[in-house]
Design a protein around this motif. Structure first.
Motif, short mmCIF file in Angstrom:
data_model
loop_
_atom_site.label_atom_id
_atom_site.label_comp_id
_atom_site.label_asym_id
_atom_site.label_seq_id
_atom_site.Cartn_x
_atom_site.Cartn_y
_atom_site.Cartn_z
N LYS A 209 0.80 -1.11 -0.05
CA LYS A 209 -0.07 -0.03 -0.08
C LYS A 209 0.83 1.19 -0.08
O LYS A 209 1.74 1.31 0.60
CB LYS A 209 -0.92 0.00 1.39
CG LYS A 209 -1.84 -1.16 1.33
CD LYS A 209 -2.47 -0.89 2.59
CE LYS A 209 -3.60 -1.99 2.83
NZ LYS A 209 -4.50 -2.19 4.06
N SER A 211 0.19 4.13 1.25
CA SER A 211 0.14 4.61 2.38
C SER A 211 1.03 4.17 3.47
O SER A 211 1.56 5.02 3.97
CB SER A 211 -1.31 4.67 2.96
OG SER A 211 -1.74 3.28 2.97
N ASP A 212 1.38 2.91 3.50
CA ASP A 212 2.24 2.37 4.32
C ASP A 212 3.71 3.13 3.96
O ASP A 212 4.55 3.00 5.17
CB ASP A 212 2.20 0.80 4.29
CG ASP A 212 1.05 0.41 4.72
OD1 ASP A 212 0.43 1.05 5.56
OD2 ASP A 212 0.71 -0.84 4.41
N MET A 214 4.21 5.80 2.76
CA MET A 214 4.40 7.33 3.06
C MET A 214 4.72 7.29 4.58
O MET A 214 5.29 8.22 4.91
CB MET A 214 3.01 7.94 2.69
CG MET A 214 2.63 8.18 1.25
SD MET A 214 3.91 9.04 0.45
CE MET A 214 4.89 7.75 -0.39
N ILE A 215 4.16 6.33 5.37
CA ILE A 215 4.38 6.49 6.77
C ILE A 215 5.79 6.04 7.17
O ILE A 215 6.43 6.70 7.91
CB ILE A 215 3.21 5.45 7.61
CG1 ILE A 215 1.92 6.04 7.30
CG2 ILE A 215 3.66 5.36 8.92
CD1 ILE A 215 0.76 4.91 7.96
#
Length: 263
Positions: A209, A211-212, A214-215
């Motif tokens: 993902k 988003s993962d 980005m974190i």
């Protein structure tokens, strides 16, 4: 003989533990009550006069507690339960009937050792197991394969093995292992590249993902450029190493004079 209330709570724990819709908090409360009762009955550290039934009940409670700890991501609790189980797995092995949970828990502990980079303890544990278990038991083969691929640097195989885990609890420890691998890969990327496309970074770090990723990038202090879809690595200023030239020359001349005197 175990007190009636202890046996009743043990039966309640077995029923709740085997239910797919069980309340994990209720199981935790039952485990706490049972550990107190087992301590009061002097069964957590059993003696030679402990009955077979009491030993089986105590072992079962500790095994369910170990699995419950993994499901709730409580590694210190897993360590405590597994440590207490060693008495039953080693000292009382000849007296107790085999437990179907023993090797799944040993396998989980082996992966935990890998996540902590305790390779020596990993191999010491393997040496205590029967040879046929090493070659045939899927719960032991799984961590053995993981360790082999870690040593080879075949991280993609480690990632693929997650889906082949023999039980859901194993995936939690494999995920922890992948976090360690990601940090190692990330350190190499920071030194090897100035920047990377987001798609390449996702593949290299085994993220599914964006988003993962980005974190993770934020945690590492990386700069993400949404326009170019690239990650720019924050480099530390290179330290300047000063070479004491004059001191080296003086020392060299002194050594030369001493050699002349010796000759």
């Amino acid at each position: 003989m175990a007190p009636p209330q202890l046996v009743a709570n043990y039966e309640r724990l077995k029923a709740a533990f085997g239910s797919p819709h069980a309340d994990q908090k209720s199981i935790g409360q039952l485990l706490l009550q049972l550990k107190i009762a087992l301590t009061e009955a002097r069964l957590l550290i059993p003696g030679s006069n402990s009955s077979l039934e009491d030993l089986v009940i105590t072992r079962d409670v500790l095994e369910m507690g170990a699995f419950w700890s993994v499901r709730n991501k409580d590694i210190p609790a897993f360590d405590r339960y597994f440590s207490q189980l060693q008495t039953f797995y080693l000292d009382f092995r000849s007296q107790l009937p085999p437990s179907p949970r023993e090797y799944p828990l040993i396998g989980l502990n082996l992966i935990r050792l890998l996540t902590q980079n305790r390779i020596g303890d990993f191999h010491t544990t393997l040496e205590t197991l029967p040879p046929n278990i090493l070659g045939e038991n899927p719960f032991i083969q799984h961590p053995v394969h993981l360790e082999r691929w870690l040593m080879e640097g075949s991280y993609n195989k480690v990632w693929q093995e997650r889906e082949a885990a023999p039980s859901e609890e194993y995936k939690f420890f494999v995920d922890s292992l992948m976090e360690t691998i990601r940090r190692e890969i990330a350190s190499c990327e920071e030194k090897a590249y100035d920047s990377l496309p987001l798609s390449d970074a996702m593949n290299l770090l085994f993220f599914t993902k964006p988003s993962d990723l980005m974190i993770f990038a934020q945690e590492r202090g990386w700069n993400v450029d949404p326009t170019t879809q690239a990650i720019h690595f924050a480099r530390k200023a290179e330290e300047t190493i000063e070479i004491p030239k004059e001191k080296i020359i003086i020392n060299s001349l002194a050594y030369a004079k001493e050699l002349e005197q010796i000759v």
